[in-house]
Design a protein around this motif. Structure first.
Motif, mmCIF file in Angstrom:
data_model
loop_
_atom_site.group_PDB
_atom_site.id
_atom_site.type_symbol
_atom_site.label_atom_id
_atom_site.label_comp_id
_atom_site.label_asym_id
_atom_site.label_seq_id
_atom_site.Cartn_x
_atom_site.Cartn_y
_atom_site.Cartn_z
ATOM 1 N N MET A 4 12.792 0.472 12.814
ATOM 2 C CA MET A 4 12.639 -0.401 11.655
ATOM 3 C C MET A 4 13.102 0.288 10.370
ATOM 4 S SD MET A 4 9.168 -2.590 12.429
ATOM 5 C CE MET A 4 8.160 -1.223 12.950
ATOM 6 N N SER A 5 12.957 1.597 10.307
ATOM 7 C CA SER A 5 13.457 2.325 9.136
ATOM 8 C C SER A 5 14.973 2.265 9.086
ATOM 9 C CB SER A 5 12.981 3.779 9.182
ATOM 10 O OG SER A 5 11.579 3.865 9.110
ATOM 11 N N GLU A 6 15.626 2.398 10.232
ATOM 12 C CA GLU A 6 17.081 2.289 10.286
ATOM 13 C C GLU A 6 17.544 0.889 9.895
ATOM 14 O OE1 GLU A 6 18.173 5.535 13.777
ATOM 15 O OE2 GLU A 6 17.767 3.448 14.312
ATOM 16 N N ALA A 7 16.724 -0.108 10.217
ATOM 17 C CA ALA A 7 17.082 -1.484 9.870
ATOM 18 C C ALA A 7 16.862 -1.797 8.404
ATOM 19 C CB ALA A 7 16.271 -2.457 10.732
ATOM 20 N N GLY A 8 16.134 -0.942 7.689
ATOM 21 C CA GLY A 8 15.949 -1.135 6.255
ATOM 22 C C GLY A 8 14.610 -1.708 5.843
ATOM 23 N N PHE A 9 13.643 -1.825 6.765
ATOM 24 C CA PHE A 9 12.331 -2.334 6.396
ATOM 25 C C PHE A 9 11.601 -1.317 5.522
ATOM 26 C CE2 PHE A 9 13.099 -4.960 10.134
ATOM 27 C CZ PHE A 9 12.620 -6.190 9.712
ATOM 28 N N PRO A 10 10.824 -1.779 4.530
ATOM 29 C CA PRO A 10 10.053 -0.855 3.693
ATOM 30 C C PRO A 10 8.876 -0.257 4.473
ATOM 31 C CG PRO A 10 9.571 -3.129 3.109
ATOM 32 C CD PRO A 10 10.696 -3.181 4.093
ATOM 33 N N PRO A 11 8.383 0.929 4.074
ATOM 34 C CA PRO A 11 7.330 1.620 4.833
ATOM 35 C C PRO A 11 6.068 0.786 5.049
ATOM 36 C CG PRO A 11 8.308 3.115 3.241
ATOM 37 C CD PRO A 11 8.877 1.764 2.961
ATOM 38 N N GLU A 12 5.587 0.081 4.026
ATOM 39 C CA GLU A 12 4.351 -0.693 4.186
ATOM 40 C C GLU A 12 4.529 -1.784 5.236
ATOM 41 O OE1 GLU A 12 1.117 -3.221 1.499
ATOM 42 O OE2 GLU A 12 2.893 -2.338 0.565
ATOM 43 N N MET A 13 5.682 -2.426 5.236
ATOM 44 C CA MET A 13 5.951 -3.463 6.232
ATOM 45 C C MET A 13 6.023 -2.863 7.627
ATOM 46 S SD MET A 13 6.351 -6.693 6.394
ATOM 47 C CE MET A 13 6.928 -7.960 7.518
ATOM 48 N N ILE A 14 6.564 -1.665 7.749
ATOM 49 C CA ILE A 14 6.654 -1.000 9.044
ATOM 50 C C ILE A 14 5.261 -0.739 9.608
ATOM 51 C CG2 ILE A 14 7.335 1.142 10.191
ATOM 52 C CD1 ILE A 14 9.729 1.249 8.297
#
Length: 533
Positions: free
Chosen positions: A377-387
């Motif tokens: 999800m980090s590679e996809a660009g999601f923000p940390p809180e959403m992850i």
């Protein structure tokens, strides 16, 4: 430009003259008809291999080899021609002379070892075919402009924006796998309330996911609108600098992302058949523009005489190094902790630490899946809180029993030095600046415990020489006294090491010493340092 035009005309004239001589000789003597066929045949193998690659060259060599074998009843020429096409295609990216050298070396190597009579008969025709290949104009050897354009579009899709879209697909696939093992609706009445709560949490989570995805797609569209063909003075200046270094830039695309970070997609080739590294191209671009460039992740390492699509990105202002130290609980064979230090697109760096419930194989497997999902999800660009919310939802829906775990994340921007620390039930995170240490605590519960979570988020600016230190509960609990976190911070403030690896090792050794060398719990230390370039 006029000089290049006259050179191409001269090459065309030489090629025509060579073909004319061969035709004249053929007409003068029937015996030389077979020689002309051999020349054209060997030339076609070299031409196809250079233009379309080793696979096409091998196929062409095999087909012509079979033809000669049926004619002469000699298998030697089949092996020679196949090797010639393969070798010429393998070295085509290094230029015309390299391809010809490999072509000849493959023929001589196989011929001398296995078919000396066959190579002797083919040698004159092979030399004539190489001469014809040498004088043919470059525009006949390079792919057509339509093929170049298709390659540019494919590379653009795979590079600047397509990579992020693919990461999104991988992310959702990983989420689907996480939900596969969830149990169906429980028939026991006592469980109805808990399952209903999980169902409602799942609905809320999906709403957040689709909302976030919509926002990200809008961001992608904005970036796409900023993708433009460089024109005007910038283009002429850049093309002139590349031209001075024997690089022909046919197309230059620029992408300006968040915080004005730039990426470039260049379609270029060398003019003199030499090789230029991608890093060297970045240095050449820095001469023409006011900022430094570096090859992007997955970029081709060299530029050759063939048209190449190169991806470069603006060099970040900071660089990072990291180190880790860990020890497993004495009664277990494997640690329940997992961590990640991942370089992300656009100069971002992910630093994550997960402490699974308990220890051993079960805790290890759960924390491993959480870290892998975090990476996707980090590679996809999601923000940390959403992850963290997605990981939490996946944990709640997987099993009948609850398996909470702590999560500690830091997302560092190497362009600005900004650090986004997000924590859920984890131990303290320390930011060390010289002799002073800042403690970032987490008052939220672990993920996978209650229907709703509220991750703790802190944003800090990092400066040259700062360190980030993450630890699991086992490390904190090893320190003496009631104020264990303060004792940990005090020890880190006294450390005089410049390497993140040494810092992690020294901290873990000290924590073990407080328990007389006995690891009463899994212990993991993750340290990272940031420096100005």
């Amino acid at each position: 430009m006029k000089r290049e035009k006259w050179v191409r005309r001269g090459q065309t004239a030489l090629a025509a003259a060579a073909v004319g001589v061969l035709v004249a000789e053929t007409m003068a003597s029937g015996e030389k008809a077979y020689f002309l066929v051999e020349v054209l045949m060997l030339f076609s193998i070299l031409f196809l291999a250079y233009r379309y690659g080793a696979g096409t060259g091998a196929v062409a060599g095999t087909l012509w080899g079979i033809t000669l074998t049926l004619w002469k009843r000699d298998l030697g020429e089949l092996g020679i021609l196949t090797m010639m096409g393969t070798m010429a295609g393998l070295f085509a990216r290094l230029g015309r002379f390299a391809s010809m050298t490999a072509y000849a070396a493959g023929a001589v190597g196989v011929g001398v070892l296995y078919a000396p009579d066959a190579i002797g008969a083919l040698l004159p025709a092979m030399m004539a075919g190489m001469i014809l290949f040498l004088v043919i104009p470059s525009n006949f050897l390079l792919p057509r402009q339509e093929e170049v354009q298709e390659e540019v579009q494919r590379q653009d899709a795979e590079g600047v924006l397509g990579m992020r879209i693919q990461n999104l697909a991988d992310c959702y696939e990983e989420l689907a796998r996480a939900f596969e093992s969830r149990k169906p609706y429980c028939d026991a009445m006592g469980e109805e309330g808990r399952w209903r709560s999980r169902y409602m949490e799942s609905r809320l989570m999906m709403e957040e996911q689709y909302s976030q995805l919509s926002s990200m797609m809008r961001e992608f569209r904005q970036e796409l609108q900023k993708t433009e063909d460089v024109t005007g003075e910038v283009r002429e200046k850049l093309k002139g600098t590349l031209k001075a270094n024997h690089l022909d830039a046919r197309r230059i695309l620029m992408v300006e992302g968040e915080d004005r970070k730039r990426e470039a997609v260049l379609t270029l080739c060398t003019e003199n058949g030499t090789c230029v590294t991608a890093r060297k191209v970045g240095e050449i671009m820095a001469e023409a523009l006011s900022y430094k460039w570096r090859p992007a992740e997955g970029c081709r390492p060299v530029v050759t005489g063939q048209t190449t699509v190169l991806r470069l990105e603006e060099e970040p202002a900071y660089m990072m190094l990291h180190g880790a130290a860990r020890v497993t609980k004495d009664t277990e064979e494997i640690s329940g902790d997992n961590f990640s230090f991942l370089m992300l697109p656009r100069g971002k760096v992910l630093m994550a630490l997960c402490d699974g419930m308990g220890s051993g194989c079960g805790a290890f497997e759960e924390s491993r899946r959480a870290i892998e999902l975090t990476e996707k999800m980090s590679e996809a660009g999601f923000p940390p809180e959403m992850i963290l919310r997605m990981v939490h939802s996946a944990l709640l829906m997987q099993e009948e029993e609850l398996h909470p775990m702590t999560m500690d994340m830091a997302l560092i921007d190497q362009y600005t030095g900004m650090c986004d620390c997000t924590k859920s039930g984890s131990a303290v995170t320390l930011i060390k600046r010289g002799d002073s240490v800042e403690i970032l605590r987490s008052e939220s519960l672990p993920v996978g415990y209650l229907p709703e979570i509220h991750p703790q988020q802190s944003v800090r600016k990092l400066y040259d020489g700062d360190f980030i230190i993450m630890v699991t509960d086992g490390v904190v609990e090893a320190f003496p006294g009631d104020e264990k976190e303060e004792e940990l911070a005090s020890f880190c403030s006294r450390m005089k090491v410049s390497s993140p690896k040494d810092m992690a090792n020294k901290l873990l050794i000290y924590a073990l010493a407080q328990q007389q060398g006995e690891a009463k719990d899994d212990m993991t230390v993750l340290a990272a340092g940031i420096w100005k370039r």
